[in-house]
Write a protein that holds these residues in place. Structure first.
Motif, PDB file in Angstrom:
ATOM      1  N   LEU A 136      60.703  72.486  32.221  1.00  0.00           N
ATOM      2  CA  LEU A 136      61.378  72.618  33.502  1.00  0.00           C
ATOM      3  C   LEU A 136      62.466  71.555  33.682  1.00  0.00           C
ATOM      4  CD1 LEU A 136      58.208  73.252  35.677  1.00  0.00           C
ATOM      5  CD2 LEU A 136      59.752  74.942  34.685  1.00  0.00           C
ATOM      6  N   SER A 137      62.902  70.976  32.584  1.00  0.00           N
ATOM      7  CA  SER A 137      63.848  69.861  32.672  1.00  0.00           C
ATOM      8  C   SER A 137      65.181  70.258  33.301  1.00  0.00           C
ATOM      9  CB  SER A 137      64.080  69.247  31.297  1.00  0.00           C
ATOM     10  OG  SER A 137      64.621  70.208  30.415  1.00  0.00           O
ATOM     11  N   LYS A 138      65.554  71.518  33.226  1.00  0.00           N
ATOM     12  CA  LYS A 138      66.842  71.937  33.792  1.00  0.00           C
ATOM     13  C   LYS A 138      66.658  72.842  35.008  1.00  0.00           C
ATOM     14  CE  LYS A 138      69.271  71.147  29.654  1.00  0.00           C
ATOM     15  NZ  LYS A 138      69.885  71.444  28.499  1.00  0.00           N
ATOM     16  N   THR A 139      65.493  72.813  35.589  1.00  0.00           N
ATOM     17  CA  THR A 139      65.190  73.691  36.704  1.00  0.00           C
ATOM     18  C   THR A 139      66.179  73.558  37.842  1.00  0.00           C
ATOM     19  OG1 THR A 139      62.848  73.641  36.179  1.00  0.00           O
ATOM     20  CG2 THR A 139      63.425  74.294  38.392  1.00  0.00           C
ATOM     21  N   PHE A 140      66.507  72.330  38.229  1.00  0.00           N
ATOM     22  CA  PHE A 140      67.358  72.143  39.387  1.00  0.00           C
ATOM     23  C   PHE A 140      68.815  72.485  39.103  1.00  0.00           C
ATOM     24  CE2 PHE A 140      63.663  69.705  40.660  1.00  0.00           C
ATOM     25  CZ  PHE A 140      63.466  70.254  41.923  1.00  0.00           C
ATOM     26  N   TYR A 141      69.161  72.726  37.844  1.00  0.00           N
ATOM     27  CA  TYR A 141      70.509  73.175  37.536  1.00  0.00           C
ATOM     28  C   TYR A 141      70.670  74.655  37.871  1.00  0.00           C
ATOM     29  CZ  TYR A 141      70.996  68.809  34.964  1.00  0.00           C
ATOM     30  OH  TYR A 141      71.044  67.493  34.623  1.00  0.00           O
ATOM     31  N   THR A 142      69.558  75.382  37.908  1.00  0.00           N
ATOM     32  CA  THR A 142      69.625  76.826  38.122  1.00  0.00           C
ATOM     33  C   THR A 142      69.104  77.260  39.484  1.00  0.00           C
ATOM     34  OG1 THR A 142      67.468  77.122  37.071  1.00  0.00           O
ATOM     35  CG2 THR A 142      69.393  77.296  35.657  1.00  0.00           C
ATOM     36  N   VAL A 143      68.516  76.352  40.244  1.00  0.00           N
ATOM     37  CA  VAL A 143      67.976  76.695  41.547  1.00  0.00           C
ATOM     38  C   VAL A 143      69.117  76.808  42.551  1.00  0.00           C
ATOM     39  CG1 VAL A 143      66.619  75.792  43.488  1.00  0.00           C
ATOM     40  CG2 VAL A 143      65.728  75.646  41.171  1.00  0.00           C
ATOM     41  N   SER A 144      69.067  77.844  43.351  1.00  0.00           N
ATOM     42  CA  SER A 144      70.042  78.009  44.419  1.00  0.00           C
ATOM     43  C   SER A 144      69.849  76.883  45.428  1.00  0.00           C
ATOM     44  CB  SER A 144      69.837  79.361  45.105  1.00  0.00           C
ATOM     45  OG  SER A 144      70.398  79.361  46.389  1.00  0.00           O
ATOM     46  N   HIS A 145      70.892  76.102  45.668  1.00  0.00           N
ATOM     47  CA  HIS A 145      70.768  74.992  46.603  1.00  0.00           C
ATOM     48  C   HIS A 145      70.468  75.485  48.013  1.00  0.00           C
ATOM     49  CE1 HIS A 145      72.872  72.705  43.383  1.00  0.00           C
ATOM     50  NE2 HIS A 145      71.913  71.875  43.706  1.00  0.00           N
ATOM     51  N   LYS A 146      71.029  76.618  48.391  1.00  0.00           N
ATOM     52  CA  LYS A 146      70.744  77.178  49.714  1.00  0.00           C
ATOM     53  C   LYS A 146      69.257  77.517  49.833  1.00  0.00           C
ATOM     54  CE  LYS A 146      71.879  80.884  52.951  1.00  0.00           C
ATOM     55  NZ  LYS A 146      70.761  80.512  53.743  1.00  0.00           N
ATOM     56  N   MET A 147      68.699  78.138  48.779  1.00  0.00           N
ATOM     57  CA  MET A 147      67.288  78.491  48.790  1.00  0.00           C
ATOM     58  C   MET A 147      66.416  77.230  48.870  1.00  0.00           C
ATOM     59  SD  MET A 147      65.071  80.677  45.982  1.00  0.00           S
ATOM     60  CE  MET A 147      66.372  81.876  45.837  1.00  0.00           C
ATOM     61  N   LEU A 148      66.785  76.205  48.123  1.00  0.00           N
ATOM     62  CA  LEU A 148      66.041  74.955  48.138  1.00  0.00           C
ATOM     63  C   LEU A 148      66.071  74.328  49.531  1.00  0.00           C
ATOM     64  CD1 LEU A 148      64.481  72.718  46.679  1.00  0.00           C
ATOM     65  CD2 LEU A 148      66.679  71.746  46.010  1.00  0.00           C
ATOM     66  N   LEU A 149      67.248  74.295  50.147  1.00  0.00           N
ATOM     67  CA  LEU A 149      67.378  73.727  51.487  1.00  0.00           C
ATOM     68  C   LEU A 149      66.586  74.537  52.507  1.00  0.00           C
ATOM     69  CD1 LEU A 149      71.160  72.796  51.450  1.00  0.00           C
ATOM     70  CD2 LEU A 149      69.199  71.282  51.101  1.00  0.00           C
ATOM     71  N   ASP A 150      66.618  75.855  52.390  1.00  0.00           N
ATOM     72  CA  ASP A 150      65.828  76.706  53.296  1.00  0.00           C
ATOM     73  C   ASP A 150      64.340  76.417  53.168  1.00  0.00           C
ATOM     74  OD1 ASP A 150      68.132  77.885  54.244  1.00  0.00           O
ATOM     75  OD2 ASP A 150      67.935  79.699  53.020  1.00  0.00           O
ATOM     76  N   LYS A 151      63.870  76.221  51.937  1.00  0.00           N
ATOM     77  CA  LYS A 151      62.448  75.925  51.717  1.00  0.00           C
ATOM     78  C   LYS A 151      62.072  74.566  52.291  1.00  0.00           C
ATOM     79  CE  LYS A 151      61.437  78.963  47.920  1.00  0.00           C
ATOM     80  NZ  LYS A 151      60.136  79.570  48.055  1.00  0.00           N
ATOM     81  N   LEU A 152      62.970  73.586  52.156  1.00  0.00           N
ATOM     82  CA  LEU A 152      62.704  72.269  52.748  1.00  0.00           C
ATOM     83  C   LEU A 152      62.578  72.377  54.263  1.00  0.00           C
ATOM     84  CD1 LEU A 152      65.100  70.022  50.630  1.00  0.00           C
ATOM     85  CD2 LEU A 152      62.594  70.049  50.560  1.00  0.00           C
ATOM     86  N   LEU A 153      63.415  73.203  54.870  1.00  0.00           N
ATOM     87  CA  LEU A 153      63.315  73.430  56.313  1.00  0.00           C
ATOM     88  C   LEU A 153      61.997  74.105  56.667  1.00  0.00           C
ATOM     89  CD1 LEU A 153      66.972  74.601  57.090  1.00  0.00           C
ATOM     90  CD2 LEU A 153      65.877  72.469  57.865  1.00  0.00           C
ATOM     91  N   MET A 154      61.574  75.093  55.854  1.00  0.00           N
ATOM     92  CA  MET A 154      60.311  75.791  56.107  1.00  0.00           C
ATOM     93  C   MET A 154      59.119  74.855  55.950  1.00  0.00           C
ATOM     94  SD  MET A 154      60.885  79.682  54.620  1.00  0.00           S
ATOM     95  CE  MET A 154      60.192  79.244  53.064  1.00  0.00           C
ATOM     96  N   CYS A 155      59.258  73.815  55.116  1.00  0.00           N
ATOM     97  CA  CYS A 155      58.171  72.839  54.935  1.00  0.00           C
ATOM     98  C   CYS A 155      58.069  71.891  56.114  1.00  0.00           C
ATOM     99  CB  CYS A 155      58.384  72.033  53.656  1.00  0.00           C
ATOM    100  SG  CYS A 155      58.040  72.957  52.164  1.00  0.00           S
ATOM    101  N   GLY A 156      59.036  71.940  57.020  1.00  0.00           N
ATOM    102  CA  GLY A 156      58.964  71.115  58.200  1.00  0.00           C
ATOM    103  C   GLY A 156      59.911  69.944  58.244  1.00  0.00           C
ATOM    104  N   LEU A 157      60.756  69.783  57.226  1.00  0.00           N
ATOM    105  CA  LEU A 157      61.743  68.707  57.280  1.00  0.00           C
ATOM    106  C   LEU A 157      62.748  69.024  58.384  1.00  0.00           C
ATOM    107  CD1 LEU A 157      62.513  67.901  53.564  1.00  0.00           C
ATOM    108  CD2 LEU A 157      61.420  66.420  55.212  1.00  0.00           C
ATOM    109  N   GLU A 158      63.186  68.011  59.081  1.00  0.00           N
ATOM    110  CA  GLU A 158      64.153  68.219  60.158  1.00  0.00           C
ATOM    111  C   GLU A 158      65.484  68.670  59.599  1.00  0.00           C
ATOM    112  OE1 GLU A 158      64.558  64.758  62.539  1.00  0.00           O
ATOM    113  OE2 GLU A 158      62.405  64.526  62.817  1.00  0.00           O
ATOM    114  N   LYS A 159      66.171  69.490  60.376  1.00  0.00           N
ATOM    115  CA  LYS A 159      67.475  70.029  59.946  1.00  0.00           C
ATOM    116  C   LYS A 159      68.455  68.893  59.640  1.00  0.00           C
ATOM    117  CE  LYS A 159      69.952  74.046  61.194  1.00  0.00           C
ATOM    118  NZ  LYS A 159      70.175  75.047  62.205  1.00  0.00           N
ATOM    119  N   ARG A 160      68.414  67.848  60.438  1.00  0.00           N
ATOM    120  CA  ARG A 160      69.317  66.699  60.229  1.00  0.00           C
ATOM    121  C   ARG A 160      69.049  66.032  58.880  1.00  0.00           C
ATOM    122  NH1 ARG A 160      68.204  62.103  64.189  1.00  0.00           N
ATOM    123  NH2 ARG A 160      66.796  61.574  62.543  1.00  0.00           N
ATOM    124  N   THR A 161      67.775  65.915  58.505  1.00  0.00           N
ATOM    125  CA  THR A 161      67.420  65.303  57.228  1.00  0.00           C
ATOM    126  C   THR A 161      67.891  66.160  56.063  1.00  0.00           C
ATOM    127  OG1 THR A 161      65.460  64.325  58.241  1.00  0.00           O
ATOM    128  CG2 THR A 161      65.490  64.432  55.849  1.00  0.00           C
TER     129      THR A 161
END
Length: 88
Positions: A61-86
């Motif tokens: 998984l060494s290159k996983t973050f090169y292929t992950v959609s940044h929008k999808m990652l940010l959406d998941k962080l929001l769903m985990c409860g991180l504040e929108k500002r963070t």
């Protein structure tokens, strides 16, 4: 400097919300890949000693973050409860 600030915020969130299980040693402060490897080895050798079937799949998984959609990652962080500002 900014990276350390973000790391601190995310780390506190992960600890407070217990997002990562204790079995995820690599992401736990004071534990390492070697600790994880030793635990895994002991678990698998125990199964083999008990004559149980064991299948192991290794993933690189060494290159996983090169292929992950940044929008999808940010959406998941929001769903985990991180504040929108963070996340922003």
């Amino acid at each position: 400097m900014m990276e350390q600030l973000i790391l601190g915020i995310i780390s506190r969130h992960v600890e407070d919300k217990k997002v990562i299980r204790s079995s995820q040693l690599v992401f736990t402060k004071g534990k390492s890949c070697l600790t994880n490897l030793i635990n895994f080895y002991e678990y698998v050798t125990g199964l083999v000693d008990d004559r149980r079937a064991v299948d192991v799949v290794y993933l690189d998984l060494s290159k996983t973050f090169y292929t992950v959609s940044h929008k999808m990652l940010l959406d998941k962080l929001l769903m985990c409860g991180l504040e929108k500002r963070t996340v922003r």
